[in-house]
Design an enzyme around this catalytic site. Structure first.
Site, short mmCIF file in Angstrom:
data_model
loop_
_atom_site.label_atom_id
_atom_site.label_comp_id
_atom_site.label_asym_id
_atom_site.label_seq_id
_atom_site.Cartn_x
_atom_site.Cartn_y
_atom_site.Cartn_z
N TYR A 262 0.82 -1.16 0.19
CA TYR A 262 0.10 0.07 0.08
C TYR A 262 1.03 1.09 0.05
O TYR A 262 1.63 1.64 1.01
CB TYR A 262 -0.83 -0.02 1.28
N HIS B 238 -2.16 7.39 -0.35
CA HIS B 238 -2.78 8.04 0.65
C HIS B 238 -1.76 8.65 1.69
O HIS B 238 -2.12 8.72 2.75
CB HIS B 238 -3.78 7.27 1.45
N TYR C 165 0.59 7.39 3.35
CA TYR C 165 1.02 6.48 4.28
C TYR C 165 2.45 6.30 4.18
O TYR C 165 3.16 6.91 3.31
CB TYR C 165 0.30 5.26 4.72
N ARG D 26 -17.61 3.29 -2.42
CA ARG D 26 -19.04 3.63 -2.09
C ARG D 26 -20.07 3.04 -2.92
O ARG D 26 -21.26 2.79 -2.29
CB ARG D 26 -19.25 5.10 -2.29
N CYS E 224 -24.82 4.05 6.15
CA CYS E 224 -24.66 4.79 4.46
C CYS E 224 -26.20 5.32 4.40
O CYS E 224 -27.15 4.76 4.90
CB CYS E 224 -24.51 3.66 3.62
FE1 SF4 Z 1 -22.80 6.81 -1.14
FE2 SF4 Z 1 -23.91 5.71 1.01
FE3 SF4 Z 1 -21.29 6.57 1.16
FE4 SF4 Z 1 -23.33 8.48 0.78
S1 SF4 Z 1 -22.95 7.09 2.82
S2 SF4 Z 1 -21.54 8.28 -0.36
S3 SF4 Z 1 -24.83 7.14 -0.54
S4 SF4 Z 1 -22.17 4.98 0.24
#
Ligand code: SF4
Ligand code: ADP
Length: 663
Positions: A168, A171, A173, A309, A350
């Site tokens: 890694y 970022h 590190y 994400r 999320c």
């Molecule tokens: Fe996407 Fe959920 Fe993160 Fe918001 S919380 S950026 S909707 S993955």
């Protein structure tokens, strides 16, 4: 209409000695779980594998106690107990045919080592990220130690069942610090500084006995080095690695919020790596559209569709594409609430996926819900994020749902807030749920239906969920001042709700932000871009201070500055005379005055709980979302989900399962 052919996305791809079953690759991402939550972590990663991700990685995984990021949760592979911890994850990932990867990590001087109390290590002796102490300047022996620790951790990764092991080097590190040099200006050329990486890659291969794919996570651009030098470095690493996981040097771009960074926006910077190195490449870009994914693969930009994400918002994204259900994808909105969990040291959450982080402790699955306890009817009042999520889950469980909304459109606060500058992707919170409701036969939606207590009784519904939301207070009460501010009830006061409804102040305006998340700065941005002279005042030490947790705070400040907004920090409002505000210094209390006749207080919200007060003595009535406790959208979705999932069950949501040794 012909269904597009996405079969390319489902081709197996080799990563050295191992083969990924498809091109869907969950890159390493933090979860706020780490080594203290092995079961929580394993269950969450399992759901991703079940949902079709061909590769599922850990978050950053420390190789040695000199790399301790406490209070930010991270995994560890320090000893045999850690091997058992991490094996819990690999077993569950393998159960669904996916490969498991581990991101071996040393933080260098970025880690304060708060828990282990070791001296941080660094190429130079420089301050740690957050604390008033410095790293020890590494000598030759330290570098030898680092190599030995990395090698031992790689061997433990093999024991734990991992298929892919990372070096890694991104970022900021330790390994990225080596690439950056010691700052003396007399550093070796970049390609020579890369020798440590080549050594670690080879030693990782040796330690894993040629059984694991060896990956490197690295930035392909850097403001301090030329493109040619970076490319020469990548070429020199190529013979030692099976996969390039490529990132860009600006973290705020790499995992930028949708307010400031568009999806799939790195192609220009990472597009050359595959051709340059001849090795498989994975990269991210908040991909949610299968067409964009396919285009990146077809253009030879990426071999693997990297996602953190999108895999959090919808762990079943690959399965939905595979099964021709792309319209059911719960698309990430780019809000970075998922990242805030790590900053708080709590398991990830999320906005779009309320089951995220709850897979083990609450036993929630993002795609399946228990059947209804009885064939009953539920009336949901209000169609904001809480009401929509509750209606969606209730109907999926088999209840008959009546959804009543006072407005002529669904969506509540999300519909309005998505019109703020940069927040258009947030409308996905509404759109996903409305699409789902349209597929459920047993849902009746009543728009323009402002329900009274009598109306509610007249429906004869067996259960009532009040998702009536909240409204912004006009009187300035909030975090800093819990009594109404003198003078703030004047007509020149507009609330965020007024602005969102289209009201505009005439002339100069003060936006007073005691909320500290996005609303104050977004209103300031909106008004400044419409030509108002805006002064942004906050009792906080920085603009939109909570948004440091979502990474966007510097971009917010920059945006306001670019728009010419006057920024006043550390000041609270003490009174308003109609054309003059009195401010108090947060530290000294010293008073100052500012002339202005328009004020937008963004301080706190009042729950719309009138119906609740009228109905609370009746059985089977509950309040949910902002009506229950005003908060961020993620909380409203979560609360609607919880209430719908728990209806008719013994679960109360109050007991939170924790990870403790069971004797
Ligand atoms: Fe996407 Fe959920 Fe993160 Fe918001 S919380 S950026 S909707 S993955
Ligand atoms: P949450 O974030 O909790 O979902 P919102 O403020 O986004 O809350 O949404 C609340 C919704 O409830 C709004 O769309 C509002 O129009 C609606 N609403 C409020 N009171 C009533 C009522 N008496 N009858 C029907 N709908 C209502």
């Amino acid at each position: 209409m012909n269904t597009p052919d996405y079969s390319t996305l489902f081709e197996p791809v080799k990563i050295g000695p191992v083969t990924a079953p498809n091109r869907f690759y969950q890159v390493p991402h933090c979860t706020g779980m780490g080594y203290t939550h092995p079961m929580t972590l394993a269950a969450m990663r399992e759901v991703k594998a079940e949902g079709g991700w061909g590769v599922v990685n850990t978050e950053y995984c420390s190789i040695h106690p000199t790399s301790d990021d406490t209070p930010y949760p991270h995994c560890t592979l320090w000893d045999a107990q850690d091997v058992r911890n991490m094996a819990a994850m690999t077993e569950r990932v393998h159960a669904h045919g996916a490969l498991a990867g581990v991101e071996l990590w040393h933080g260098g001087r970025r880690s304060s080592n708060l828990h282990s109390r070791h001296a941080p290590l660094g190429v130079e002796s420089l301050p740690t990220s957050n604390d008033p102490w410095q790293s020890r300047r590494m000598d030759r022996q330290d570098i030898e130690n680092l190599r030995a620790w990395h090698k031992a951790a790689a061997a433990r990764a093999l024991q734990a069942g991992f298929d892919i092991v990372y070096v890694y080097a991104a970022h900021t590190y330790l390994l990225a610090q080596f690439l950056d040099g010691d700052g003396s200006g007399t550093a070796q050329p970049l390609i020579e500084r890369g020798q440590l990486l080549r050594d670690l890659l080879q030693e990782t291969r040796d330690a894993t006995q040629g059984k694991c794919g060896v990956a490197i996570r690295i930035e392909v651009d850097n403001e301090d080095t030329s493109t040619t030098a970076r490319d020469d470095l990548l070429l020199s690493l190529s013979p030692f690695t099976d996969l390039f996981d490529v990132t860009v040097s600006d973290y705020a771009q790499e995992m930028g919020v949708s307010r400031f960074v568009e999806a799939a926006s790195f192609e220009q910077r990472i597009g050359h790596v595959r051709q340059l190195t001849g090795k498989p490449v994975v990269g991210v870009g908040r991909f949610t559209s299968p067409d964009t994914m396919l285009a990146q693969v077809r253009r030879g930009v990426l071999d693997f569709i990297g996602a953190a994400r999108p895999s959090i918002a919808d762990p079943f994204l690959p399965a939905k594409i595979r099964d021709g259900r792309s319209d059911e994808i719960r698309e990430c909105i780019g809000c970075n609430i998922c990242y805030a969990g790590d900053g708080h040291g709590v398991p990830i959450r999320c906005t779009q996926n309320p089951a995220m982080g709850e897979e083990w402790r609450r036993g929630w699955h993002p795609e399946t819900v228990p059947a209804c306890h009885a064939k009953e009817t539920v009336l949901v009042v209000g169609s904001g994020p809480a009401g929509l999520e509750a209606s969606h889950i209730l109907s999926r469980r088999g209840y008959t749902v009546l959804l009543a909304e006072a407005e002529e459109e669904l969506g509540g606060r999300v519909r309005r807030e998505a019109t703020l500058p940069g927040l258009s992707e947030w409308i996905r919170v509404r759109d996903y749920r409305v699409n789902q409701l349209n597929t459920h036969a047993a849902v009746s939606i009543y728009l323009a239906s402002n329900m009274t207590a009598d109306d509610i009784a007249a429906t004869g519904a067996d259960h009532v969920m009040l998702a009536t939301g909240s409204h912004w207070r006009r009187d300035g009460r909030g975090r800093t001042t819990n009594v109404a501010l003198q003078g703030l009830q004047e007509t020149a006061v507009l609330t965020p709700d007024d602005i969102l409804a289209g009201d505009r102040p005439d002339g100069p305006v003060i936006v007073y932000d005691d909320d500290n998340y996005y609303m104050g700065s977004a209103i300031a941005e909106l008004l400044a871009s419409k030509g108002n002279a805006v002064t942004y005042i906050t009792p906080s030490t920085m603009v939109a201070s909570w948004s440091t947790l979502t990474t966007e705070q510097p971009q917010v400040h920059q945006r306001l500055a670019e728009l010419g907004v006057t920024i006043v920090l550390n000041r609270s409002i003490s009174s308003f005379s109609g054309d003059e505000l009195e401010l108090a210094c947060t530290y000294t209390g010293s008073k100052s005055r500012i002339t202005c006749s328009n004020v937008v207080p963004v301080t706190s919200r009042e729950p719309n709980d009138g119906l609740w007060q009228a109905l609370k003595e009746r059985p089977n009535v509950q309040r949910i979302g902002d009506c229950n406790a005003p908060g961020i959208i993620a909380q409203a979705v979560y609360d609607g989900h919880r209430a719908a999932r728990e209806l008719g069950s013994a679960e109360t949501g109050i007991t939170v399962k924790r990870e403790r040794v069971c004797l």
